[in-house]
Enzyme design. Structure first.
Site, PDB file in Angstrom:
ATOM      1  N   ARG A 151       0.748  -0.893  -0.101  1.00 41.77           N
ATOM      2  CA  ARG A 151       0.101  -0.190   0.005  1.00 41.77           C
ATOM      3  C   ARG A 151       1.052   1.496  -0.172  1.00 41.77           C
ATOM      4  NH1 ARG A 151      -2.855  -3.373   3.748  1.00 41.77           N
ATOM      5  NH2 ARG A 151      -1.194  -3.386   4.410  1.00 41.77           N
ATOM      6  N   ASP A 171      10.447  -6.137  -4.910  1.00 42.49           N
ATOM      7  CA  ASP A 171       9.149  -6.782  -4.143  1.00 42.49           C
ATOM      8  C   ASP A 171       8.676  -7.883  -4.594  1.00 42.49           C
ATOM      9  OD1 ASP A 171       6.713  -7.394  -3.074  1.00 42.49           O
ATOM     10  OD2 ASP A 171       6.254  -5.506  -2.594  1.00 42.49           O
ATOM     11  N   ALA A 232       9.104   2.464   7.554  1.00 44.32           N
ATOM     12  CA  ALA A 232       8.657   1.495   7.288  1.00 44.32           C
ATOM     13  C   ALA A 232       8.864   1.249   9.182  1.00 44.32           C
ATOM     14  CB  ALA A 232       9.098   0.383   6.759  1.00 44.32           C
ATOM     15  N   ARG A 233      10.656   0.094   9.374  1.00 45.07           N
ATOM     16  CA  ARG A 233      10.255   0.267  10.252  1.00 45.07           C
ATOM     17  C   ARG A 233      12.031  -0.355  10.911  1.00 45.07           C
ATOM     18  NH1 ARG A 233       5.601   0.699  11.954  1.00 45.07           N
ATOM     19  NH2 ARG A 233       4.063  -0.379  13.066  1.00 45.07           N
ATOM     20  N   ASP A 257      12.537   7.725  10.129  1.00 48.58           N
ATOM     21  CA  ASP A 257      10.498   8.152  10.854  1.00 48.58           C
ATOM     22  C   ASP A 257      11.025   6.754  12.345  1.00 48.58           C
ATOM     23  OD1 ASP A 257       8.866   9.396  11.990  1.00 48.58           O
ATOM     24  OD2 ASP A 257       7.778   7.770  10.873  1.00 48.58           O
ATOM     25  N   GLU A 262      12.315   1.603  20.278  1.00 47.68           N
ATOM     26  CA  GLU A 262      11.536   2.429  19.964  1.00 47.68           C
ATOM     27  C   GLU A 262      10.932   3.198  21.796  1.00 47.68           C
ATOM     28  OE1 GLU A 262       8.611   3.341  16.992  1.00 47.68           O
ATOM     29  OE2 GLU A 262      10.425   3.613  15.153  1.00 47.68           O
ATOM     30  N   HIS A 280       8.629   8.282  14.727  1.00 50.44           N
ATOM     31  CA  HIS A 280       7.856   7.874  14.493  1.00 50.44           C
ATOM     32  C   HIS A 280       6.396   8.695  13.917  1.00 50.44           C
ATOM     33  CE1 HIS A 280       6.554   3.298  13.790  1.00 50.44           C
ATOM     34  NE2 HIS A 280       5.020   4.021  13.755  1.00 50.44           N
ATOM     35  N   ALA A 283       2.526   8.656  10.893  1.00 46.88           N
ATOM     36  CA  ALA A 283       0.827   8.089  10.522  1.00 46.88           C
ATOM     37  C   ALA A 283       0.310   9.406  11.593  1.00 46.88           C
ATOM     38  CB  ALA A 283       0.058   6.496  10.802  1.00 46.88           C
TER      39      ALA A 283
HETATM   40  P1  NAD Z   1       2.271  -3.437   2.952  1.00 48.76           P
HETATM   41  O1  NAD Z   1       2.163  -5.135   3.533  1.00 48.76           O
HETATM   42  O2  NAD Z   1       0.787  -3.673   2.380  1.00 48.76           O
HETATM   43  O3  NAD Z   1       3.028  -3.708   2.320  1.00 48.76           O
HETATM   44  C1  NAD Z   1       4.199  -4.678   2.549  1.00 48.76           C
HETATM   45  C2  NAD Z   1       4.570  -4.780   1.837  1.00 48.76           C
HETATM   46  O4  NAD Z   1       6.231  -5.232   1.529  1.00 48.76           O
HETATM   47  C3  NAD Z   1       4.079  -6.081   0.460  1.00 48.76           C
HETATM   48  O5  NAD Z   1       4.233  -5.610  -0.671  1.00 48.76           O
HETATM   49  C4  NAD Z   1       5.434  -7.144   0.576  1.00 48.76           C
HETATM   50  O6  NAD Z   1       5.421  -7.824  -0.841  1.00 48.76           O
HETATM   51  C5  NAD Z   1       7.067  -6.697   0.845  1.00 48.76           C
HETATM   52  N1  NAD Z   1       7.886  -6.792   1.081  1.00 48.76           N
HETATM   53  C6  NAD Z   1       7.535  -7.747   2.502  1.00 48.76           C
HETATM   54  N2  NAD Z   1       9.190  -8.302   2.244  1.00 48.76           N
HETATM   55  C7  NAD Z   1       9.514  -8.222   1.270  1.00 48.76           C
HETATM   56  C8  NAD Z   1      11.292  -8.692   0.630  1.00 48.76           C
HETATM   57  N3  NAD Z   1      11.962  -9.122   1.545  1.00 48.76           N
HETATM   58  N4  NAD Z   1      11.981  -7.599  -0.082  1.00 48.76           N
HETATM   59  C9  NAD Z   1      10.984  -6.727  -0.979  1.00 48.76           C
HETATM   60  N5  NAD Z   1       9.224  -6.150  -0.687  1.00 48.76           N
HETATM   61  C10 NAD Z   1       9.081  -7.288   0.388  1.00 48.76           C
HETATM   62  O7  NAD Z   1       2.436  -2.804   4.125  1.00 48.76           O
HETATM   63  P2  NAD Z   1       2.356  -1.056   4.859  1.00 48.76           P
HETATM   64  O8  NAD Z   1       0.779  -0.686   4.223  1.00 48.76           O
HETATM   65  O9  NAD Z   1       2.330  -0.734   2.982  1.00 48.76           O
HETATM   66  O10 NAD Z   1       3.255  -0.775   5.398  1.00 48.76           O
HETATM   67  C11 NAD Z   1       4.446  -0.763   5.348  1.00 48.76           C
HETATM   68  C12 NAD Z   1       5.141  -0.627   6.138  1.00 48.76           C
HETATM   69  O11 NAD Z   1       4.838   0.765   6.950  1.00 48.76           O
HETATM   70  C13 NAD Z   1       5.475  -1.703   7.246  1.00 48.76           C
HETATM   71  O12 NAD Z   1       6.714  -1.854   8.002  1.00 48.76           O
HETATM   72  C14 NAD Z   1       4.353  -0.692   8.112  1.00 48.76           C
HETATM   73  O13 NAD Z   1       4.623  -0.889  10.011  1.00 48.76           O
HETATM   74  C15 NAD Z   1       4.360   0.372   7.813  1.00 48.76           C
HETATM   75  N6  NAD Z   1       4.186   1.462   8.363  1.00 48.76           N
HETATM   76  C16 NAD Z   1       4.477   2.897   9.324  1.00 48.76           C
HETATM   77  C17 NAD Z   1       4.257   4.109   9.053  1.00 48.76           C
HETATM   78  C18 NAD Z   1       4.794   4.944  10.456  1.00 48.76           C
HETATM   79  O14 NAD Z   1       3.702   6.187  10.935  1.00 48.76           O
HETATM   80  N7  NAD Z   1       6.059   5.168   9.797  1.00 48.76           N
HETATM   81  C19 NAD Z   1       2.771   4.157   9.111  1.00 48.76           C
HETATM   82  C20 NAD Z   1       2.117   2.481   8.209  1.00 48.76           C
HETATM   83  C21 NAD Z   1       2.551   1.958   8.437  1.00 48.76           C
HETATM   84  C1  MLT Z   2       1.421   1.963  11.795  1.00 50.31           C
HETATM   85  O1  MLT Z   2       1.642   0.251  12.166  1.00 50.31           O
HETATM   86  O2  MLT Z   2       0.142   2.254  11.700  1.00 50.31           O
HETATM   87  C2  MLT Z   2       2.071   2.958  12.155  1.00 50.31           C
HETATM   88  O3  MLT Z   2       3.180   2.421  12.090  1.00 50.31           O
HETATM   89  C3  MLT Z   2       1.273   3.836  12.790  1.00 50.31           C
HETATM   90  C4  MLT Z   2       1.089   3.333  14.348  1.00 50.31           C
HETATM   91  O4  MLT Z   2       2.508   2.812  15.233  1.00 50.31           O
HETATM   92  O5  MLT Z   2       0.490   4.526  14.896  1.00 50.31           O
END
Ligand code: NAD
Ligand code: MLT
Length: 542
Positions: A151, A171, A232-233, A257, A262, A280, A283
């Protein structure tokens, strides 16, 4: 009336919705941990959280009242979903609500790094008017690499393309067709992509495979001055390698971020030049917080008023009757998915499931979903189960096709799974011995008979005398016990391509694999990790 506890600060819209439902009594108690959290949870039927509170197995221990937890956000890494599943607690999340905000934060960090926004402002505060020192770089015309195109990764790609950047991606679960539609040039490994990018951003979950995905060697493989972003993480970039890369001048900038720990107590990057960090905040927009809070509130209201389970990350609303007699084959199908995801890494465009024999009389749709759950299990941020797996495949442009033949072949029932990518097809067939002993009976065109549990080593080799003996010696020298071994060849003639599968009692060290690859005739060696014999996936446990 159901009682719901709100464990982290939640936006007003979500709280109002819960309160106005008239069906739920709400109490906000944030900042709880340890015994306080454990005892508080005993008084509630439902809970809502963000990422602050840690709902561990200890926090849930002995709780017979709590029925549902809604996570306002994507990652459920702060909730022990296994423990929740064991106790029959449904865990639901709200994956889409913060996608745009996190993608925008990624772009904001990339722009801020490129134009030195934060040090330039700091210099003004300190009384300097230094325009030369802060000459930046333009994004237009530059190349952005995106690892993880779910996403958020896709939303970042769309925005980067609008900024006239070139976007490259990796991916393993995005079809070439979908990537083409988006305008992303895909690579078949991160290593191939890295030398081409001016900017790199990661949007994968943190898994065994993505932890330290970018370390010293990967940084060296990138061009001088590359800038890295992580929303991401923490842990996907190795923080020590980032420090080293910045000190050597190889990295032009780093924006984070998220952190390995954390909140970060002593992050070595803080204060370094060309580093920009936020706590962080991906979101943390009014819109995202409102979206996820409202969605989470709706999930709980529906659950407590109608019994509906949506967006569950740990529960499959399976009809117990359909489950009866299918459990062993669901497990087999799931293991075939896990197996192919690890043994043949290529971006799939389709998955084909062929059911042969008695099994055709059962609900094969559930079996295909179980296969998809195995295939995607280690790739997704949110846990994958039999309910959400097919949708996740579809979102990635991967087609799921079923074929059924009621003729009985060599086994009374057999499942053949094919993962089709642009340039090859990976195939594995399995059957059940007894009611619950899954076995691999074919890999590519080689017939064999191998366990489908624990640690497996799959190796391709030439079917000539001496190879198997040398492989056995290597594991003996490394004190790795071989519990079972199976070898199969494509033709009945010796000398051709063959496949071996060893069931090992421990994971072999990298040196053992290197020694194997040095044996003349051995062309590949891959470790595949499967659940132990008899262990069912969380969504299938009774
Ligand atoms: P998602 O599940 O929609 O997408 C993750 C993608 O990573 C998938 O398409 C998967 O195929 C791919 N993937 C998995 N392993 C892989 C690898 N080894 N190499 C390449 N691609 C790989 O998740 P999302 O909603 O897009 O979220 C992505 C990340 O962002 C997550 O870690 C989520 O926790 C993080 N996130 C962070 C925040 C923030 O506040 N910073 C907010 C929302 C989400
Ligand atoms: C999430 O996983 O949705 C993001 O890292 C944002 C949050 O933790 O609130």
């Amino acid at each position: 009336m159901a009682r719901v506890i709100v464990l982290d600060p939640l936006s007003k819209e979500g709280l109002d919705l819960l309160q106005s439902s008239g069906q739920i009594e709400v109490e906000v108690r944030t900042g709880l941990k340890g015994k306080e959290l454990h005892d508080a949870l005993l008084e509630f039927d439902g809970a809502i959280c963000r990422s602050g509170v840690k709902i561990t197995a200890a926090a849930l221990e002995g709780n017979r009242r709590l029925k549902a937890i809604a996570r306002a956000g994507v990652g459920v890494d702060n909730i022990d979903t296994e423990a929740a599943t064991r106790q029959g607690i449904v865990v639901m999340n709200t994956p889409g609500g913060n996608t745009i905000s996190t993608a925008e934060h990624t772009i904001a960090l990339m722009l801020a790094l490129s134009r030195n926004i934060h040090p330039a402002y700091q210099s003004l505060i300190e009384g300097r008017w230094d325009r030369k020192q802060f000459t930046g770089t333009q994004l237009a015309g530059k190349t952005l690499g995106i690892i993880g195109l779910g996403r958020i990764g896709q939303a970042v790609a769309v925005r980067a393309l609008a900024l006239e950047m070139k976007v490259l991606g990796y991916d393993p679960f995005l079809s070439a067709h979908r990537a083409k539609e988006l305008g992303i040039k895909m690579f078949s490994s991160p290593r191939e992509l890295l030398p081409h990018v001016h900017y790199l951003t990661v949007h994968t979950p943190l898994t065994d495979e993505t932890r330290n995905l970018i370390g010293t060697d990967e940084i060296r493989a990138m061009r001088q001055g590359v800038r890295l972003i992580n929303c991401a993480r923490g842990g996907i970039y190795n923080e020590a390698a980032l420090v080293e890369g910045l000190k050597s001048g190889h990295l032009g900038g780093v924006a984070l971020d998220v952190y390995e720990n954390e909140p970060p107590s002593n992050c070595p990057l803080f204060g370094m030049p060309n580093v920009l960090c936020t706590p962080h905040l991906g979101a943390s927009t009014k819109e995202a917080q409102s979206n996820v809070a409202v969605e989470a509130a709706e999930l709980l209201i529906d659950f407590f008023t109608t019994g509906a389970i949506r967006q569950s990350v740990n529960m499959a609303p399976l009809d117990p009757k359909a489950l009866e007699g299918l459990r062993g084959y669901l497990d087999l199908s799931y293991r075939l998915g896990l197996f192919l995801a690890q043994v043949d890494r290529a971006m799939p465009v389709a998955c084909k499931l062929r059911y042969r024999g008695e099994i055709c009389k059962k609900d094969t749709r559930l079996l295909s979903a179980a296969f998809a759950a195995g295939l995607l299990e280690h790739a997704m941020e949110s846990p994958v189960n039999i309910v959400n797996a097919e949708v996740l495949l579809k979102e990635r442009g991967i087609e799921l096709v079923e074929e059924r033949t009621s003729d009985v072949g060599d086994f009374s029932s057999m499942i053949t799974a094919e993962v089709v990518s642009e340039d090859r097809t990976a195939l594995a067939s399995g059957t059940l011995f007894g009611n619950n002993m899954p076995r691999l009976v074919q890999k590519a065109d080689c017939r064999l008979e191998s366990y489908l549990d624990g640690t497996l080593l799959v190796f391709h080799h030439r079917d000539v005398p001496g190879v198997i003996g040398q492989v056995g010696n290597i594991f003996g020298r490394h004190q790795i016990n071989i519990a079972q071994m199976s070898v199969g060849r494509g033709t009945n003639q010796p000398g051709g391509a063959a496949i071996g599968v060893l069931a090992l009692d421990a994971t072999p060290p990298a040196e053992a694999l290197a020694e194997m690859l040095a044996v003349p005739g051995v062309t590949s060696a891959t470790i595949v990790k499967l659940p132990p014999a008899g262990a069912l996936p969380p969504w299938l446990r009774a």
